[in-house]
Design an enzyme around this catalytic site. Structure first.
Site, PDB file in Angstrom:
ATOM      1  N   ARG A   1       1.054  -0.948  -0.159  1.00 42.47           N
ATOM      2  CA  ARG A   1      -0.041  -0.280  -0.072  1.00 42.47           C
ATOM      3  C   ARG A   1       0.931   1.341  -0.485  1.00 42.47           C
ATOM      4  O   ARG A   1       0.793   2.085  -0.970  1.00 42.47           O
ATOM      5  CB  ARG A   1      -0.694  -0.362   1.136  1.00 42.47           C
ATOM      6  N   ASP A   2       1.957   1.686   0.722  1.00 42.94           N
ATOM      7  CA  ASP A   2       2.217   2.509   1.271  1.00 42.94           C
ATOM      8  C   ASP A   2       3.146   2.459   0.426  1.00 42.94           C
ATOM      9  O   ASP A   2       3.542   4.112  -0.605  1.00 42.94           O
ATOM     10  CB  ASP A   2       2.958   3.061   2.694  1.00 42.94           C
TER      11      ASP A   2
ATOM     12  N   HIS B   1       5.291   4.586  12.254  1.00 44.67           N
ATOM     13  CA  HIS B   1       4.578   4.198  11.180  1.00 44.67           C
ATOM     14  C   HIS B   1       6.490   5.463  10.680  1.00 44.67           C
ATOM     15  O   HIS B   1       5.989   6.379  10.438  1.00 44.67           O
ATOM     16  CB  HIS B   1       3.716   4.786  10.524  1.00 44.67           C
TER      17      HIS B   1
ATOM     18  N   HIS C   1       9.035   7.440   8.079  1.00 41.49           N
ATOM     19  CA  HIS C   1       9.590   7.597   6.528  1.00 41.49           C
ATOM     20  C   HIS C   1      11.776   7.302   7.002  1.00 41.49           C
ATOM     21  O   HIS C   1      11.297   8.207   8.606  1.00 41.49           O
ATOM     22  CB  HIS C   1       8.693   7.936   5.943  1.00 41.49           C
TER      23      HIS C   1
ATOM     24  N   CYS D   1       4.778   9.238   0.488  1.00 44.03           N
ATOM     25  CA  CYS D   1       3.335  10.061  -0.111  1.00 44.03           C
ATOM     26  C   CYS D   1       2.888  10.533  -0.975  1.00 44.03           C
ATOM     27  O   CYS D   1       3.561  11.649  -1.092  1.00 44.03           O
ATOM     28  CB  CYS D   1       2.440  10.859   1.105  1.00 44.03           C
TER      29      CYS D   1
ATOM     30  N   ASN E   1       9.739   4.057   3.602  1.00 39.49           N
ATOM     31  CA  ASN E   1       9.328   3.333   5.043  1.00 39.49           C
ATOM     32  C   ASN E   1      10.863   3.355   5.226  1.00 39.49           C
ATOM     33  O   ASN E   1      11.264   2.976   4.578  1.00 39.49           O
ATOM     34  CB  ASN E   1       8.316   2.909   4.840  1.00 39.49           C
TER      35      ASN E   1
HETATM   36  P1  HMG Z   1     -13.494  14.412  -2.316  1.00 45.02           P
HETATM   37  O1  HMG Z   1     -12.703  14.860  -3.798  1.00 45.02           O
HETATM   38  O2  HMG Z   1     -13.214  15.051  -1.552  1.00 45.02           O
HETATM   39  O3  HMG Z   1     -14.750  13.392  -2.445  1.00 45.02           O
HETATM   40  O4  HMG Z   1     -12.195  13.460  -2.135  1.00 45.02           O
HETATM   41  P2  HMG Z   1     -16.084  13.746  -2.843  1.00 45.02           P
HETATM   42  O5  HMG Z   1     -16.450  13.235  -0.915  1.00 45.02           O
HETATM   43  O6  HMG Z   1     -16.744  15.136  -2.571  1.00 45.02           O
HETATM   44  O7  HMG Z   1     -17.042  13.023  -3.350  1.00 45.02           O
HETATM   45  C1  HMG Z   1     -15.982  13.329  -4.921  1.00 45.02           C
HETATM   46  C2  HMG Z   1     -16.575  12.522  -6.168  1.00 45.02           C
HETATM   47  O8  HMG Z   1     -15.634  10.830  -5.254  1.00 45.02           O
HETATM   48  C3  HMG Z   1     -18.206  11.300  -5.478  1.00 45.02           C
HETATM   49  O9  HMG Z   1     -18.223  10.896  -7.618  1.00 45.02           O
HETATM   50  C4  HMG Z   1     -17.850  10.664  -5.026  1.00 45.02           C
HETATM   51  O10 HMG Z   1     -18.589   9.177  -5.420  1.00 45.02           O
HETATM   52  C5  HMG Z   1     -16.258   9.919  -5.869  1.00 45.02           C
HETATM   53  P3  HMG Z   1     -19.366  11.290  -8.012  1.00 45.02           P
HETATM   54  O11 HMG Z   1     -20.468  11.522  -6.995  1.00 45.02           O
HETATM   55  O12 HMG Z   1     -18.689  13.046  -7.966  1.00 45.02           O
HETATM   56  O13 HMG Z   1     -19.944  10.809  -9.130  1.00 45.02           O
HETATM   57  N1  HMG Z   1     -15.910   9.265  -4.196  1.00 45.02           N
HETATM   58  C6  HMG Z   1     -14.943   7.907  -4.071  1.00 45.02           C
HETATM   59  N2  HMG Z   1     -14.621   7.070  -5.445  1.00 45.02           N
HETATM   60  C7  HMG Z   1     -14.208   6.173  -5.053  1.00 45.02           C
HETATM   61  N3  HMG Z   1     -13.482   5.741  -4.228  1.00 45.02           N
HETATM   62  C8  HMG Z   1     -13.788   6.320  -2.907  1.00 45.02           C
HETATM   63  C9  HMG Z   1     -14.366   7.748  -2.982  1.00 45.02           C
HETATM   64  N4  HMG Z   1     -15.025   9.139  -2.577  1.00 45.02           N
HETATM   65  C10 HMG Z   1     -15.045  10.167  -3.172  1.00 45.02           C
HETATM   66  N5  HMG Z   1     -13.040   6.187  -1.713  1.00 45.02           N
HETATM   67  C11 HMG Z   1     -11.376  11.578  -0.626  1.00 45.02           C
HETATM   68  C12 HMG Z   1     -11.860  13.040  -0.887  1.00 45.02           C
HETATM   69  C13 HMG Z   1     -11.144  11.425   0.264  1.00 45.02           C
HETATM   70  C14 HMG Z   1     -11.468  10.471  -1.304  1.00 45.02           C
HETATM   71  C15 HMG Z   1      -9.679  11.578  -1.066  1.00 45.02           C
HETATM   72  O14 HMG Z   1      -9.116  13.027  -0.620  1.00 45.02           O
HETATM   73  C16 HMG Z   1      -8.695  11.063  -1.935  1.00 45.02           C
HETATM   74  O15 HMG Z   1      -9.388   9.692  -2.679  1.00 45.02           O
HETATM   75  N6  HMG Z   1      -8.093  11.541  -0.551  1.00 45.02           N
HETATM   76  C17 HMG Z   1      -6.196   9.832  -0.032  1.00 45.02           C
HETATM   77  C18 HMG Z   1      -5.762  10.637  -0.667  1.00 45.02           C
HETATM   78  C19 HMG Z   1      -4.164   9.378   0.042  1.00 45.02           C
HETATM   79  O16 HMG Z   1      -4.589   8.474  -0.692  1.00 45.02           O
HETATM   80  N7  HMG Z   1      -3.484   9.812   0.603  1.00 45.02           N
HETATM   81  C20 HMG Z   1      -1.733   8.278   0.786  1.00 45.02           C
HETATM   82  C21 HMG Z   1      -2.374   8.131   1.845  1.00 45.02           C
HETATM   83  S1  HMG Z   1      -2.534   8.429   3.434  1.00 45.02           S
HETATM   84  C22 HMG Z   1      -0.677   7.922   3.556  1.00 45.02           C
HETATM   85  O17 HMG Z   1       0.085   7.840   2.897  1.00 45.02           O
HETATM   86  C23 HMG Z   1      -0.061   8.632   5.531  1.00 45.02           C
HETATM   87  C24 HMG Z   1       0.090   7.403   6.167  1.00 45.02           C
HETATM   88  O18 HMG Z   1       1.405   6.411   5.467  1.00 45.02           O
HETATM   89  C25 HMG Z   1       0.798   7.633   7.148  1.00 45.02           C
HETATM   90  C26 HMG Z   1       1.741   7.974   6.625  1.00 45.02           C
HETATM   91  O19 HMG Z   1       3.207   7.985   6.528  1.00 45.02           O
HETATM   92  O20 HMG Z   1       1.990   8.964   7.985  1.00 45.02           O
HETATM   93  C27 HMG Z   1      -1.499   6.349   6.192  1.00 45.02           C
HETATM   94 MG    MG Z   2       3.466   6.713   5.484  1.00 45.38          MG
END
Ligand code: HMG
Ligand code: MG
Length: 302
Positions: A11-12, A209, A211, A242, A251
């Protein structure tokens, strides 16, 4: 002492690659990780596929993962739409038992990573946790930017503890403390754990966690272990980052962690050589060497 490794490579690691890895390669990666003895393997994300196209094949991957006894495949879920997709997968294929929500300790990263304010992230997560628990899933939480944020600079430990406590209070069983951009040092780790204790959070609810941007991930992990933390996130080969925090690099490499724990006589059940073979295989596919020093050293004898 026993340490549980929470593997985040699929995933990450793969969310941050410039190329999208074919689903068959992801499946083989996960299979090899389980074979090496890892029992918690965060497999993918149900985030918006436009936000992270590298993991858009989440449902396809989960449809056909090896079902080894005692192996869990948590998935990231940010919102109710993501939960619907995860539950749909669970109904059709089984295997989804754990999800993870991921919050931000800072305002800017909440907006960049989740398109929400810091405050409104909790409104997004609350129904996700409630419905996931009702469906019998376990829910983990992450809190990102625990030491510093690329836009806001240093982050106060008390602020992280406040956000982290609210995420746990939603009903999550564990909170993983993310040094998303890999700038922390062991003194920061101690200060952060102190802040959580002051906020009334037992250290047995916390995971770490790290990095490895500044090469401090292993030192930070040791500092956390000395405080009694027993769950450590790591990524095989040290891949990761990220896409919404450009300064984030890989990581802590799982091989680096296992090498250290083996040396300390700490039980993990994971075979470091088998992981290194997998990292060398994956490095060929990704077209770049693993940054892990342990992988590089073992490569000479494998
Ligand atoms: P948004 O654009 O604000 O979504 O994104 P929305 O709620 O306004 O919806 C807009 C449209 O998207 C809608 O479709 C929803 O159905 C669709 P429409 O009605 O317009 O046709 N939609 C989706 N479709 C599929 N799957 C979904 C989904 N959600 C909405 N889940 C959202 C908000 C949170 C979804 C977006 O910002 C996002 O996906 N962010 C994720 C970013 C990400 O993955 N970052 C990396 C992971 S975090 C990380 O790596 C850190 C970590 O490792 C820890 C660390 O290192 O600190 C965990
Ligand atoms: Mg991470």
């Amino acid at each position: 002492m026993k340490v549980t490794i929470y593997e985040v490579g699929p995933r990450d690691g793969l969310q941050n690659e410039s190329v999208t890895v074919p689903v068959e390669v992801k499946r083989e990666f996960v299979r090899r990780l389980a074979e090496a003895g890892l029992t918690t393997i965060e497999a993918t994300s149900f985030v918006h596929p436009k936000w992270v196209p590298q993991l858009a094949d989440a449902a396809e991957l989960l449809a056909d993962l090896p079902r080894a006894p005692g192996v869990r495949y948590p998935v990231l879920v940010p919102n109710e739409r993501g939960l619907d997709r995860a539950l749909d997968c669970a109904r059709k294929h089984g295997g989804v038992t754990d999800i993870a929500i991921f919050g931000s300790a800072t305002e800017t990263f909440a907006q960049r990573n989740l398109n929400r304010t810091l405050e409104s992230q909790f409104e997004m997560f609350a129904p996700v946790v409630e419905r996931a628990l009702a469906a019998g899933l376990r829910v983990r939480a992450y809190v990102s930017m625990c030491f510093a944020d690329p836009w806001e600079g240093p982050v106060a430990p008390e602020q992280v503890a406040r956000v982290g406590r609210r995420l746990l209070d939603l009903g999550c069983y564990e909170l993983s403390l993310g040094d998303t951009i890999g700038v922390g040092t062991p003194g920061h780790v101690d200060a952060l754990l102190d802040a959580f204790e002051d906020a009334g959070v037992g250290l047995d609810r916390l995971a770490v966690h790290f990095h490895d941007t500044y090469g401090q991930a292993l030192a930070n992990t040791l500092a956390a272990l000395r405080r009694g933390i027993t769950v450590v996130d790591a990524s095989t080969g040290g891949i990761g980052g990220c896409p919404y925090a450009k300064s984030a690099t890989g990581n802590l490499a799982t091989e680096d962690l296992v090498w250290m724990l083996d040396g300390l006589g700490v039980e993990t059940g994971v075979d470091v050589r088998s992981l290194a073979v997998t990292s060398l295989w994956l490095a060929d596919i990704l077209g770049r060497p693993s940054p892990s020093r342990v992988v590089q050293a073992l490569a000479k004898e494998l």
